[in-house]
Design a protein around this motif. Structure first.
Motif, short mmCIF file in Angstrom:
data_model
loop_
_atom_site.label_atom_id
_atom_site.label_comp_id
_atom_site.label_asym_id
_atom_site.label_seq_id
_atom_site.Cartn_x
_atom_site.Cartn_y
_atom_site.Cartn_z
N ALA A 3 0.82 -1.21 0.00
CA ALA A 3 0.00 0.00 0.00
C ALA A 3 0.85 1.26 0.00
O ALA A 3 1.98 1.28 0.49
N LEU A 4 0.28 2.31 -0.56
CA LEU A 4 0.88 3.65 -0.58
C LEU A 4 -0.12 4.60 0.06
O LEU A 4 -1.32 4.56 -0.27
N THR A 5 0.33 5.45 0.99
CA THR A 5 -0.54 6.47 1.59
C THR A 5 0.09 7.83 1.36
O THR A 5 1.29 8.01 1.56
N ILE A 47 3.08 -1.34 -6.37
CA ILE A 47 1.98 -0.86 -5.51
C ILE A 47 0.71 -1.60 -5.90
O ILE A 47 0.37 -1.67 -7.09
N ASP A 48 0.02 -2.11 -4.92
CA ASP A 48 -1.26 -2.78 -5.18
C ASP A 48 -2.45 -1.87 -4.91
O ASP A 48 -3.47 -1.96 -5.57
N ILE A 49 -2.29 -0.98 -3.93
CA ILE A 49 -3.39 -0.10 -3.55
C ILE A 49 -2.82 1.21 -3.01
O ILE A 49 -1.81 1.21 -2.30
N ALA A 50 -3.45 2.33 -3.38
CA ALA A 50 -2.98 3.65 -2.94
C ALA A 50 -4.13 4.41 -2.28
O ALA A 50 -5.23 4.50 -2.84
N PHE A 51 -3.86 4.94 -1.10
CA PHE A 51 -4.82 5.77 -0.37
C PHE A 51 -4.34 7.21 -0.47
O PHE A 51 -3.31 7.57 0.10
N LEU A 52 -5.09 8.04 -1.19
CA LEU A 52 -4.62 9.38 -1.51
C LEU A 52 -5.59 10.45 -1.02
O LEU A 52 -6.80 10.37 -1.28
N ASP A 53 -5.03 11.46 -0.36
CA ASP A 53 -5.82 12.66 -0.08
C ASP A 53 -6.02 13.38 -1.42
O ASP A 53 -5.13 13.37 -2.28
N ILE A 54 -7.18 13.97 -1.62
CA ILE A 54 -7.44 14.64 -2.90
C ILE A 54 -6.86 16.05 -2.91
O ILE A 54 -6.15 16.45 -3.83
N SER A 55 -7.15 16.81 -1.87
CA SER A 55 -6.75 18.22 -1.84
C SER A 55 -5.37 18.35 -1.22
O SER A 55 -5.21 18.45 0.00
N MET A 56 -4.33 18.31 -2.07
CA MET A 56 -2.95 18.43 -1.60
C MET A 56 -2.21 19.48 -2.41
O MET A 56 -2.58 19.77 -3.55
N ARG A 57 -1.16 20.04 -1.81
CA ARG A 57 -0.32 21.01 -2.53
C ARG A 57 0.38 20.31 -3.69
O ARG A 57 0.60 19.11 -3.68
N GLY A 58 0.74 21.08 -4.69
CA GLY A 58 1.40 20.50 -5.86
C GLY A 58 0.38 19.97 -6.85
O GLY A 58 -0.64 20.60 -7.11
N MET A 59 0.64 18.81 -7.40
CA MET A 59 -0.24 18.27 -8.44
C MET A 59 -1.60 17.84 -7.91
O MET A 59 -2.57 17.76 -8.67
N GLY A 60 -1.70 17.54 -6.62
CA GLY A 60 -2.98 17.14 -6.05
C GLY A 60 -3.25 15.65 -6.23
O GLY A 60 -2.61 14.97 -7.05
N GLY A 61 -4.20 15.16 -5.48
CA GLY A 61 -4.50 13.73 -5.48
C GLY A 61 -5.05 13.19 -6.78
O GLY A 61 -4.73 12.06 -7.19
N LEU A 62 -5.89 13.96 -7.45
CA LEU A 62 -6.48 13.48 -8.71
C LEU A 62 -5.41 13.26 -9.77
O LEU A 62 -5.39 12.22 -10.45
N ALA A 63 -4.53 14.24 -9.93
CA ALA A 63 -3.46 14.10 -10.92
C ALA A 63 -2.49 12.99 -10.53
O ALA A 63 -2.02 12.23 -11.39
N LEU A 64 -2.21 12.87 -9.24
CA LEU A 64 -1.32 11.81 -8.78
C LEU A 64 -1.92 10.44 -9.09
O LEU A 64 -1.21 9.53 -9.54
N ALA A 65 -3.21 10.30 -8.88
CA ALA A 65 -3.87 9.02 -9.16
C ALA A 65 -3.75 8.64 -10.63
O ALA A 65 -3.46 7.48 -10.95
N GLU A 66 -3.95 9.60 -11.51
CA GLU A 66 -3.84 9.32 -12.95
C GLU A 66 -2.44 8.86 -13.32
O GLU A 66 -2.27 7.91 -14.10
N LYS A 67 -1.43 9.49 -12.73
CA LYS A 67 -0.05 9.11 -13.05
C LYS A 67 0.30 7.75 -12.45
O LYS A 67 1.04 6.97 -13.06
#
Length: 261
Positions: A3-5, A47-67
């Motif tokens: 997992a990735l957090t 990585i099998d599963i990633a738990f991401l905050d959406i509203s983060m500084r920089g690229m943000g969680g949505l963009a990070l998820a896509e990458k």
């Protein structure tokens, strides 16, 4: 599952990581407060599963998820946020789940179970560890033909369902000469007795045997000790399986956990 957090608030990240680590399905967790650092790490690690905050500084969680999905197409994404309005955007990129803060271990496990396509199993017995050890079925105390059969179940509950051999269990229940032939033969009788006791209430599926290893299907057991470890409830009052001397080690751990929180 690896997992990735990721959350740019350290306190929230630590709480999220702690909840994820409590899942028996998770083998390791890597945590980051930076989307860029997380992405760089993901380029060279599975990585099998990633738990991401959406509203983060920089690229943000949505963009990070896509990458992350570009790098690891099979990676499951669980978004974690305090703002429900992000849900529509999150599901546009086909994420696997969506959690609202504050995030609990129970909620994390529910998302993992959903990903695995696994329904929650029916609880077959209720176990009380705080105070004296007791086992309940249909709101009645379960009666054991032998007190040592009850203690055998208590040892397995204490070990949170981990596989154990008869020899290992004997060493706990009889600290002196626990592995002699007499005790080993008696242990075999205790397992038969325990299985028959559970079978009498339709709960034999809670006891699992794999060769010489015995374990418990903890998903079949409603246990105050397990609930405390996962969500902090019910409250621990300082007594744990009070009738068993070998339980003092776990009691000491719980007391330490209580006083450092």
């Amino acid at each position: 599952m690896k997992a990735l957090t990721v959350d740019d608030e350290p306190i929230m990240l630590n709480a999220l990581t702690s909840a994820v680590k409590l899942s028996p399905d998770i083998s390791s967790v890597s945590q980051f407060t930076s989307c860029t650092a997380a992405l760089k790490w993901a380029e060279n690690h599975p990585i099998d599963i990633a738990f991401l905050d959406i509203s983060m500084r920089g690229m943000g969680g949505l963009a990070l998820a896509e990458k992350l999905i570009e790098i690891h197409p099979d990676c499951k994404i669980i978004f974690c946020t305090g703002f429900s309005e992000y849900a529509v955007e999150a599901f546009k990129i086909h994420v696997s789940g969506y959690l609202l803060k504050p995030i609990t271990a129970k909620a994390v496990q529910a998302e993992i179970n959903h990903i695995k396509g696994k329904k929650a199993k029916e609880k077959l017995i209720t176990v009380k560890c705080f105070g004296n050890f007791e086992v309940m079925s249909n709101n009645e105390i379960l009666k054991f033909r032998r007190s040592k059969s009850k203690e055998l179940l208590a040892v397995m509950i204490d070990r949170k369902g981990a596989g154990m051999t008869s020899k290992q269990i004997c060493a706990i229940m009889w600290t002196d000469n626990g592995n002699d032939d007499k005790h080993m033969n008696y242990m075999r009788q205790l397992f038969i007795d325990l299985r028959n006791t559970l079978k009498s209430i339709g709960a034999e599926a809670a006891l699992v045997q794999n060769g010489y290893n015995y374990s418990l299907d903890t998903e079949r057991i409603d246990c105050d000790y397990y609930s405390y470890l996962q969500i902090g409830k019910p409250e621990f009052q300082g007594e744990y399986m009070s009738q068993y001397d070998w339980a003092e080690t776990t009691c000491a751990y719980l007391l330490h956990k209580l006083y450092i929180l």
